[in-house]
Design a protein around this motif. Structure first.
Motif, short mmCIF file in Angstrom:
data_model
loop_
_atom_site.label_atom_id
_atom_site.label_comp_id
_atom_site.label_asym_id
_atom_site.label_seq_id
_atom_site.Cartn_x
_atom_site.Cartn_y
_atom_site.Cartn_z
N CYS A 99 0.82 -1.05 -0.08
CA CYS A 99 0.00 0.00 0.03
C CYS A 99 0.84 1.34 -0.13
O CYS A 99 1.38 1.35 1.12
CB CYS A 99 -0.92 -0.02 1.12
N ALA A 100 1.01 1.85 -1.07
CA ALA A 100 1.77 3.10 -1.20
C ALA A 100 0.77 4.31 -0.91
O ALA A 100 -0.29 4.62 -1.45
CB ALA A 100 2.55 3.06 -2.50
N ALA A 101 1.41 5.28 -0.12
CA ALA A 101 0.69 6.28 0.40
C ALA A 101 1.44 7.70 0.07
O ALA A 101 2.73 7.57 0.03
CB ALA A 101 0.71 6.46 1.96
N SER A 102 0.94 8.77 -0.32
CA SER A 102 1.21 10.01 -0.66
C SER A 102 1.12 10.82 0.54
O SER A 102 0.49 10.64 1.43
CB SER A 102 0.02 10.70 -1.86
N GLY A 103 1.91 11.79 0.48
CA GLY A 103 1.74 12.80 1.60
C GLY A 103 2.93 12.82 2.72
O GLY A 103 3.69 11.46 2.57
N ARG A 104 3.26 13.80 3.30
CA ARG A 104 4.29 13.66 4.35
C ARG A 104 3.90 13.36 5.66
O ARG A 104 4.66 13.39 6.67
CB ARG A 104 4.97 15.03 4.37
N THR A 105 2.52 12.86 5.66
CA THR A 105 2.04 12.61 7.03
C THR A 105 1.84 11.07 7.54
O THR A 105 1.30 10.81 8.37
CB THR A 105 0.70 13.41 7.39
N PHE A 106 2.32 10.28 6.20
CA PHE A 106 1.91 8.84 6.22
C PHE A 106 2.26 8.23 7.93
O PHE A 106 1.79 7.34 8.53
CB PHE A 106 2.85 8.18 5.47
N SER A 107 3.69 8.58 8.28
CA SER A 107 4.05 8.13 9.70
C SER A 107 3.39 8.53 10.78
O SER A 107 3.69 7.95 11.68
CB SER A 107 5.52 8.74 9.90
N THR A 108 2.28 9.57 10.66
CA THR A 108 1.59 9.89 11.77
C THR A 108 0.37 9.07 11.80
O THR A 108 -0.56 9.24 12.69
CB THR A 108 1.24 11.38 11.84
#
Length: 124
Positions: A22-31
């Protein structure tokens, strides 16, 4: 906003393995807490696995515990589901989801963002 794209589905024989991504966009994935759900024809979408933001905690229902492993790589904005010893009853469309929730949350309503799904078919 988080955009999620699943991949890795396919046709496999009983007892085989598949690895979903599952590939996620954006810089907030880790939150986000991340989860996997699945939906078989004519059935409700059901919880499969979840992992907390750091990857230190995971949760599974009994139906997949010991066979499926969820993991994540925050540096790559990607989550995985390793599925082993697959059974015909695992056949479904698999969805990844992101939410500001606990890793032990199994409710669909606790997840805010969803991918389009990837088909997994296990032949007997």
């Amino acid at each position: 906003q988080v955009l999620l794209v699943e991949s890795g589905g396919g046709l496999v024989q009983t007892g085989g393995s598949l690895r979903l991504s599952c590939a996620a966009s954006g810089r907030t994935f880790s939150t986000y807490t991340m989860g996997w759900f699945r939906q078989a024809p004519g059935k409700e979408r059901e919880f499969v696995a979840a992992i907390n933001w750091s990857g230190s905690n995971t949760y599974y229902p009994d139906s997949v515990k010991g066979r499926f492993t969820i993991s994540r790589d925050n540096a790559k904005n990607t989550m995985y589901l390793q599925m082993n010893t697959l059974k015909p009853e695992d056949t479904a469309v698999y969805y990844c989801a992101a939410g500001r929730t606990s890793y032990y949350s199994t409710a669909r309503s606790d997840y805010n963002y969803w991918g389009q799904g990837t088909q997994v078919t296990v032949s007997s």
